[in-house]
Design an enzyme around this catalytic site. Structure first.
Site, PDB file in Angstrom:
ATOM      1  N   GLN A  27      -9.618  12.355  -7.071  1.00  0.00           N
ATOM      2  CA  GLN A  27      -8.988  11.067  -6.793  1.00  0.00           C
ATOM      3  C   GLN A  27     -10.004   9.985  -7.148  1.00  0.00           C
ATOM      4  O   GLN A  27     -10.879   9.652  -6.346  1.00  0.00           O
ATOM      5  CB  GLN A  27      -8.570  10.986  -5.332  1.00  0.00           C
ATOM      6  CG  GLN A  27      -7.708  12.150  -4.854  1.00  0.00           C
ATOM      7  CD  GLN A  27      -6.299  12.129  -5.452  1.00  0.00           C
ATOM      8  OE1 GLN A  27      -5.539  11.200  -5.233  1.00  0.00           O
ATOM      9  NE2 GLN A  27      -5.971  13.170  -6.204  1.00  0.00           N
TER      10      GLN A  27
ATOM     11  N   ALA B 298      -0.036   6.814   1.444  1.00  0.00           N
ATOM     12  CA  ALA B 298      -0.604   7.793   0.512  1.00  0.00           C
ATOM     13  C   ALA B 298      -1.049   7.142  -0.800  1.00  0.00           C
ATOM     14  O   ALA B 298      -0.878   5.944  -1.020  1.00  0.00           O
ATOM     15  CB  ALA B 298       0.416   8.895   0.248  1.00  0.00           C
ATOM     16  N   HIS B 299      -1.605   7.987  -1.680  1.00  0.00           N
ATOM     17  CA  HIS B 299      -2.211   7.462  -2.913  1.00  0.00           C
ATOM     18  C   HIS B 299      -1.179   6.831  -3.853  1.00  0.00           C
ATOM     19  O   HIS B 299      -0.029   7.227  -3.926  1.00  0.00           O
ATOM     20  CB  HIS B 299      -3.014   8.544  -3.641  1.00  0.00           C
ATOM     21  CG  HIS B 299      -2.264   9.793  -3.969  1.00  0.00           C
ATOM     22  ND1 HIS B 299      -2.871  10.882  -4.554  1.00  0.00           N
ATOM     23  CD2 HIS B 299      -0.966  10.138  -3.804  1.00  0.00           C
ATOM     24  CE1 HIS B 299      -1.973  11.839  -4.737  1.00  0.00           C
ATOM     25  NE2 HIS B 299      -0.822  11.413  -4.287  1.00  0.00           N
ATOM     26  N   ASN B 300      -1.657   5.815  -4.557  1.00  0.00           N
ATOM     27  CA  ASN B 300      -0.891   5.103  -5.589  1.00  0.00           C
ATOM     28  C   ASN B 300       0.306   4.326  -5.058  1.00  0.00           C
ATOM     29  O   ASN B 300       1.192   3.939  -5.824  1.00  0.00           O
ATOM     30  CB  ASN B 300      -0.441   6.062  -6.698  1.00  0.00           C
ATOM     31  CG  ASN B 300      -1.597   6.619  -7.501  1.00  0.00           C
ATOM     32  OD1 ASN B 300      -2.106   7.697  -7.185  1.00  0.00           O
ATOM     33  ND2 ASN B 300      -2.023   5.898  -8.509  1.00  0.00           N
TER      34      ASN B 300
END
Length: 356
Positions: free
Chosen positions: A202, A243-245
């Site tokens: 990541q 969460a990511h993005n």
């Protein structure tokens, strides 16, 4: 903190008109039904709340400009256009008058390459790594961790125990509460030939824009690539997972326990109740309102109100869920009807069916 205000002083601050003794003094603010004689409080503009003003012990009560007591009151009244806004203004004033923390603790660990602005507070046990940039008037409470290349904008407050991983960007006038974790790895894994999972690096970051508040123990994951973005004015409650993005649009508000899966795009001015869950890669429009414990599994257009799991339009959902309580009695009646009725069996016919 002992700060005293007279009714005359308070009325000047909130631009109100006094009815009663303008020299009466209070030292704190409280709820109308829990006040003592040292309190200032306010009355919401509802008939249900009005009886409380006749029993309150508060010396000063902020009321609407057209409020007329139906019984004698022992308190001084300050009449204003908007009682809630006026009372909040006083609370903000009270908060601003608290003693301000300044100075850098000798027990903090600060890299020589970190850049520290003017009038900054850094508490005991805080760790500030290489090339961190901290602008003016920032407050960093004890045991905060700022990783390499983190930047923190002016007048931001980071409370005790918050952790901000390397490379994350925090804007101006933000508040980050204790236990929040910003920039931990996104949840990214891929099955491997050994039957397990290989970690996907990541390598993105997190960008928190200006005037954002992040609640205690809330986690915002870094992007796999590019950035997870929390736009200006967003308010996140405690115990939220982003969460990511993901991207959360300007001035959206999420209550405690929400879980936002990866690559979700939430528009501006959205409101989500507690424990709302959103599936990955969903796009939610602007001005969307979602009831508590709803689950969103597909894209949502602008200005939609949702309820339930899977989430459906609130008007339909409320009628649907309110009818569930009647299902047992309906089944009981249906079973009763079936037990007392002879239902003829369908007979097979060799005759050709007539078609039109």
């Amino acid at each position: 903190m002992d700060i005293k205000f007279s009714a005359k002083q308070l009325a000047k601050i909130i631009e109100g008109n006094i009815e009663g003794n303008e020299d009466v003094v209070v030292s704190r603010f409280g709820q109308i039904d829990q006040c003592d004689e040292n309190c200032c409080t306010f009355l919401t503009e509802t008939a249900k709340m009005e009886p409380l003003i006749y029993d309150t012990k508060a010396k000063i009560v902020i009321v609407s400009k057209d409020f007329t007591p139906q019984q004698p009151v022992s308190c001084t009244l300050i009449h204003v256009d908007d009682t809630k806004q006026a009372f909040i203004k006083l609370l903000q004033l009270h908060d601003d008058l608290k003693p301000q923390r300044l100075g850098i603790s000798k027990h903090a660990i600060i890299s020589k390459s970190a850049q520290i602005g003017q009038s900054v507070y850094v508490g005991d046990g805080a760790v500030i790594e290489d090339d961190v940039e901290i602008k003016d008037d920032v407050k960093i409470y004890p045991q905060v961790y700022l990783g390499n290349n983190v930047s923190v904008g002016e007048n931001t407050i980071i409370y005790a125990g918050a952790k901000i991983y390397e490379g994350c960007k925090i804007g101006n006038n933000c508040i980050i509460h204790s236990g929040a974790v910003i920039g931990a790895d996104g949840f990214g894994f891929i099955p491997n030939e050994q039957g397990g999972y290989s970690k996907i690096p990541q390598i993105g970051t997190v960008i928190i824009e200006d005037n954002v508040e992040i609640g205690a123990n809330t986690c915002i994951d870094r992007a796999m690539l590019e950035a997870t973005v929390i736009k200006k004015g967003v308010k996140l409650d405690n115990l939220i997972q982003v969460a990511h993005n993901c991207e959360i649009g300007e001035h959206s508000v999420l209550a405690a326990g929400c879980g936002i899966a990866g690559s979700v795009h939430i528009g501006h001015h959205c409101v989500m109740g507690g424990q709302v869950g959103v599936k990955d890669h969903v796009k939610i429009g602007n001005y969307v309102q979602v009831a508590s414990q709803s689950g969103i599994h597909r894209n949502v257009k602008d200005r939609v109100r949702l309820i339930g799991t899977p989430a459906i339009p609130a008007g339909v959902g409320i009628r649907t869920y309110s009818s569930l309580q009647y299902i047992p009695s309906i089944l009981e009646r249906l079973n009763h009807l079936e037990s007392h009725c002879v239902i003829p069996e369908e007979k097979a016919s060799d005759e050709p069916q007539k078609t039109e």
